[in-house]
Motif scaffolding. Sequence first.
Motif, PDB file in Angstrom:
ATOM      1  N   GLY A 371    -118.242  54.566  -4.040  1.00 14.80           N
ATOM      2  CA  GLY A 371    -118.938  53.636  -4.939  1.00 14.80           C
ATOM      3  C   GLY A 371    -119.410  52.438  -4.138  1.00 14.80           C
ATOM      4  O   GLY A 371    -118.716  51.419  -4.036  1.00 14.80           O
ATOM      5  N   TRP A 372    -120.592  52.535  -3.564  1.00 18.10           N
ATOM      6  CA  TRP A 372    -121.008  51.533  -2.579  1.00 18.10           C
ATOM      7  C   TRP A 372    -121.374  50.172  -3.173  1.00 18.10           C
ATOM      8  O   TRP A 372    -121.592  49.218  -2.445  1.00 18.10           O
ATOM      9  N   LEU A 373    -121.392  50.049  -4.524  1.00 18.95           N
ATOM     10  CA  LEU A 373    -121.645  48.740  -5.130  1.00 18.95           C
ATOM     11  C   LEU A 373    -120.352  47.985  -5.409  1.00 18.95           C
ATOM     12  O   LEU A 373    -120.393  46.820  -5.844  1.00 18.95           O
ATOM     13  N   ASP A 374    -119.201  48.601  -5.198  1.00 22.37           N
ATOM     14  CA  ASP A 374    -117.925  47.936  -5.436  1.00 22.37           C
ATOM     15  C   ASP A 374    -117.685  46.830  -4.402  1.00 22.37           C
ATOM     16  O   ASP A 374    -118.134  46.928  -3.253  1.00 22.37           O
ATOM     17  N   THR A 375    -116.948  45.778  -4.824  1.00 19.54           N
ATOM     18  CA  THR A 375    -116.452  44.770  -3.887  1.00 19.54           C
ATOM     19  C   THR A 375    -114.956  44.992  -3.697  1.00 19.54           C
ATOM     20  O   THR A 375    -114.289  45.586  -4.559  1.00 19.54           O
ATOM     21  N   HIS A 376    -114.445  44.506  -2.560  1.00 18.82           N
ATOM     22  CA  HIS A 376    -113.093  44.888  -2.185  1.00 18.82           C
ATOM     23  C   HIS A 376    -112.269  43.704  -1.709  1.00 18.82           C
ATOM     24  O   HIS A 376    -112.810  42.738  -1.153  1.00 18.82           O
ATOM     25  N   THR A 377    -110.962  43.794  -1.917  1.00 21.31           N
ATOM     26  CA  THR A 377    -109.991  42.859  -1.356  1.00 21.31           C
ATOM     27  C   THR A 377    -108.993  43.665  -0.525  1.00 21.31           C
ATOM     28  O   THR A 377    -108.673  44.821  -0.844  1.00 21.31           O
ATOM     29  N   VAL A 378    -108.496  43.006   0.561  1.00 19.39           N
ATOM     30  CA  VAL A 378    -107.585  43.685   1.492  1.00 19.39           C
ATOM     31  C   VAL A 378    -106.298  42.880   1.598  1.00 19.39           C
ATOM     32  O   VAL A 378    -106.334  41.671   1.881  1.00 19.39           O
ATOM     33  N   VAL A 379    -105.163  43.526   1.349  1.00 18.85           N
ATOM     34  CA  VAL A 379    -103.847  42.901   1.421  1.00 18.85           C
ATOM     35  C   VAL A 379    -102.986  43.711   2.393  1.00 18.85           C
ATOM     36  O   VAL A 379    -102.995  44.944   2.363  1.00 18.85           O
ATOM     37  N   VAL A 380    -102.218  42.967   3.250  1.00 22.32           N
ATOM     38  CA  VAL A 380    -101.343  43.613   4.221  1.00 22.32           C
ATOM     39  C   VAL A 380     -99.895  43.263   3.895  1.00 22.32           C
ATOM     40  O   VAL A 380     -99.537  42.074   3.801  1.00 22.32           O
ATOM     41  N   ASP A 381     -99.077  44.285   3.713  1.00 23.19           N
ATOM     42  CA  ASP A 381     -97.628  44.128   3.559  1.00 23.19           C
ATOM     43  C   ASP A 381     -97.013  44.473   4.911  1.00 23.19           C
ATOM     44  O   ASP A 381     -97.063  45.617   5.364  1.00 23.19           O
ATOM     45  N   TRP A 382     -96.426  43.460   5.582  1.00 25.49           N
ATOM     46  CA  TRP A 382     -95.941  43.635   6.963  1.00 25.49           C
ATOM     47  C   TRP A 382     -94.592  44.323   7.033  1.00 25.49           C
ATOM     48  O   TRP A 382     -94.117  44.623   8.123  1.00 25.49           O
ATOM     49  N   GLY A 383     -93.961  44.574   5.890  1.00 25.92           N
ATOM     50  CA  GLY A 383     -92.707  45.312   5.876  1.00 25.92           C
ATOM     51  C   GLY A 383     -91.474  44.463   6.042  1.00 25.92           C
ATOM     52  O   GLY A 383     -90.349  44.986   5.936  1.00 25.92           O
ATOM     53  N   GLY A 385     -91.017  41.617   4.230  1.00 28.79           N
ATOM     54  CA  GLY A 385     -91.021  40.726   3.092  1.00 28.79           C
ATOM     55  C   GLY A 385     -92.201  39.782   3.052  1.00 28.79           C
ATOM     56  O   GLY A 385     -92.368  39.040   2.072  1.00 28.79           O
ATOM     57  N   GLN A 386     -93.032  39.819   4.085  1.00 29.33           N
ATOM     58  CA  GLN A 386     -94.197  38.949   4.158  1.00 29.33           C
ATOM     59  C   GLN A 386     -95.453  39.725   3.790  1.00 29.33           C
ATOM     60  O   GLN A 386     -95.681  40.821   4.300  1.00 29.33           O
ATOM     61  N   ILE A 387     -96.304  39.170   2.890  1.00 30.08           N
ATOM     62  CA  ILE A 387     -97.565  39.781   2.481  1.00 30.08           C
ATOM     63  C   ILE A 387     -98.673  38.755   2.679  1.00 30.08           C
ATOM     64  O   ILE A 387     -98.512  37.578   2.308  1.00 30.08           O
ATOM     65  N   SER A 388     -99.785  39.189   3.265  1.00 30.82           N
ATOM     66  CA  SER A 388    -100.896  38.258   3.494  1.00 30.82           C
ATOM     67  C   SER A 388    -102.207  38.955   3.180  1.00 30.82           C
ATOM     68  O   SER A 388    -102.306  40.189   3.240  1.00 30.82           O
ATOM     69  N   GLN A 389    -103.213  38.168   2.836  1.00 37.26           N
ATOM     70  CA  GLN A 389    -104.548  38.714   2.581  1.00 37.26           C
ATOM     71  C   GLN A 389    -105.340  38.701   3.877  1.00 37.26           C
ATOM     72  O   GLN A 389    -105.386  37.692   4.586  1.00 37.26           O
ATOM     73  N   ALA A 390    -105.943  39.819   4.167  1.00 35.76           N
ATOM     74  CA  ALA A 390    -106.694  39.941   5.413  1.00 35.76           C
ATOM     75  C   ALA A 390    -108.122  39.452   5.223  1.00 35.76           C
ATOM     76  O   ALA A 390    -108.667  39.456   4.115  1.00 35.76           O
ATOM     77  N   ALA A 391    -108.702  39.022   6.330  1.00 36.96           N
ATOM     78  CA  ALA A 391    -110.126  38.660   6.325  1.00 36.96           C
ATOM     79  C   ALA A 391    -110.944  39.944   6.344  1.00 36.96           C
ATOM     80  O   ALA A 391    -110.730  40.812   7.195  1.00 36.96           O
ATOM     81  N   ALA A 392    -111.874  40.089   5.390  1.00 32.05           N
ATOM     82  CA  ALA A 392    -112.640  41.324   5.256  1.00 32.05           C
ATOM     83  C   ALA A 392    -114.130  41.053   5.375  1.00 32.05           C
ATOM     84  O   ALA A 392    -114.624  39.990   4.986  1.00 32.05           O
ATOM     85  N   ASN A 393    -114.847  42.020   5.923  1.00 33.92           N
ATOM     86  CA  ASN A 393    -116.301  41.959   6.031  1.00 33.92           C
ATOM     87  C   ASN A 393    -116.828  43.328   5.609  1.00 33.92           C
ATOM     88  O   ASN A 393    -116.504  44.335   6.245  1.00 33.92           O
ATOM     89  N   VAL A 419     -95.890  48.936   8.034  1.00 32.75           N
ATOM     90  CA  VAL A 419     -97.001  48.043   7.710  1.00 32.75           C
ATOM     91  C   VAL A 419     -97.975  48.810   6.821  1.00 32.75           C
ATOM     92  O   VAL A 419     -98.466  49.876   7.212  1.00 32.75           O
ATOM     93  N   THR A 420     -98.284  48.274   5.638  1.00 34.89           N
ATOM     94  CA  THR A 420     -99.154  48.952   4.680  1.00 34.89           C
ATOM     95  C   THR A 420    -100.348  48.062   4.352  1.00 34.89           C
ATOM     96  O   THR A 420    -100.178  46.896   3.981  1.00 34.89           O
ATOM     97  N   VAL A 421    -101.532  48.628   4.498  1.00 28.15           N
ATOM     98  CA  VAL A 421    -102.776  47.941   4.152  1.00 28.15           C
ATOM     99  C   VAL A 421    -103.286  48.539   2.842  1.00 28.15           C
ATOM    100  O   VAL A 421    -103.432  49.764   2.737  1.00 28.15           O
ATOM    101  N   THR A 422    -103.569  47.681   1.852  1.00 30.63           N
ATOM    102  CA  THR A 422    -104.088  48.142   0.566  1.00 30.63           C
ATOM    103  C   THR A 422    -105.467  47.533   0.342  1.00 30.63           C
ATOM    104  O   THR A 422    -105.626  46.310   0.383  1.00 30.63           O
ATOM    105  N   VAL A 423    -106.463  48.413   0.144  1.00 33.90           N
ATOM    106  CA  VAL A 423    -107.832  47.981  -0.174  1.00 33.90           C
ATOM    107  C   VAL A 423    -108.095  48.339  -1.634  1.00 33.90           C
ATOM    108  O   VAL A 423    -108.007  49.516  -2.016  1.00 33.90           O
TER     109      VAL A 423
END
Length: 595
Positions: A371-383, A385-393, A419-423
């Motif tokens: 679905g190429w019109l969708d916008t996305h967010t990227v979150v990284v769970d480092w395993g 206990g720390q979770i951060s939002q990644a910079a996405a382009n 380490v889990t990346v969720t888009v």
Amino acid sequence: MKYRTIMLAMLITLLSVSGVVLASEEPTHLRPSPSQRPSPFQQQDITPPDTVLTVGAPQYVADNLLWVAAQTPHTLTGVDDTDPPTAVETFVRFYRVAAGGAPDFQLYQGPFHLTGFDGRYRIEFYSRDTAGNVEPTNFQIEHLDTMPPAVRWTVGTPVYYDEFNQTWITDQTLHTLEAEDPAASDGSPGSGLHEIRYRITGGSTAPSAEFFVYETPFAIDGPDGEYDIEFFAADNVENQGQTQVVQAFLDTTPPAMDIGGPYAGDEGSEFTFDATGTTDAGSGLAEIVWDLNGDGVFDDAAGPTASRTFADDGLYFIGIQATDNLGNSDILPASVDVRNADPVVSITDISTTQPYPGEVVTLEGTFTDAGWLDTHTVVVDWGDGQISQAAANEMNEPPQASGTYSAQHTYSTMGAFNVTVTVSDDDGGAGTASTQVQATLSPQMPGTLVATDELMFYRLTGTTPGTWGSARWQWRSGQGNPRYWWIGQGQDFLFLFLKTPNDAPYFDPSRPTQPWQNFLTIAVSQEDFQRWFWCGIYLYDEHNRTIGIGCHPEWGPPPDGAGYLHPWIVERMQEAEPHIVNIIQATLQPPEPAY
């Protein structure tokens, strides 16, 4: 005399018709003996006898040449105008012309056969009557042929030879039989091919006892299965070769088709289609080709499996065409149900998968979405206990949305982390990607000083009072200054952490590491540690007698020792694990300098 002339003329005529060359010459080795000379008072007999050579069967005449076989009989008959046949003596010899060296004449005793190698032979013969008249030597040229023709079986197309060299054919495959009568070693020709005969047995038909004369190439028409083709050839003097038997496997059936499925999945993902269940019980499967775009042409892929990515959801049709090794072919279609897709995520790079505490880990990756019109967010769970939002382009262009992301993290503890990346897209779809990180101790860890020699290690660990032997004893027994250290284990090093970091000199990462001034941790290689404390010791036998000085067989380093860590050291490591985490965290976040 007139009778003799008429008989000689008839004989020459008969042999000329048979293609036999006759000649005569005066024998020089025989002369009438005095006893054989006629008395002046008797009627004088001066006419020599005539000898007739009769050649039996089998024989073959062509182009004025005569061929005979080993079983062909030769009969000589001496005829005289006064003596009866039994009174006439006949002499004969034969030899292979190419061999040279004619043998002696022998008294003819009865029918004879040519013996020896195949080739051109000369038969010489003459007769002598009782009056001593000797006939001029006659000779005849014959060709001995004892070798049967060799038959060659040739298979036309289509034909296939499997790994066991078995021959596979269809009912359109033509079989050709050819034979040639071999020439003799002296170059003279054989009598020539008379005929080839063959018969076919196998399939569901009963064996036929009849051999047929081969005339033109033939095909095998019947049910699939194994067939025997038997054949032999004979030449013009009845030399017949042994019956040869060859096997051929008739296959007229196309492969048994299996396209797998059912097939259903998400748009933007690669579908793998599996036709490995397609088999051929005959000549074997040669190829499978695919129609993946539904145009009816099987030119999109080849092989037992194929794949395609669909850019949109919907119902699609594909198909396979399977062909065996003889060209027998069939087709089979299938449908594909394509659903809406979640984003597809991948981790393309990680700066290190074995960071030491305090080292920055950089994670990068890509994602796509049908679905190429969708916008996305990227979150990284480092395993940890720390979770951060990644910079996405990202780029939202057909046929799929695609993007890149990056994120950084620092581990403060040791251990294995997933380490889990969720888009996630704006329609609620989500995709993940994971990787493993093993945070471990390292000599490059902040506040670490590497001990490179034994004396330096004793000084750093506070065991310099007393002798080296005393220091060794303290480490081996757990007595004295070694109690002031927590011990951790890395891949190749042991790490000594002060049990009371506040008692140690302050660690300032902006200053070079200096002994006694700016460190919290000592790193020593496991090999050095084992050698310093467990080599140069007295070794004893089972009777407690000293047998020399060397490395301890269990705690010493290889190859003299087994390289095991002493149980006391292992116990200290187990006690130290939670405390080392606190020391590392304090090292990574030191207080402000006091100066």
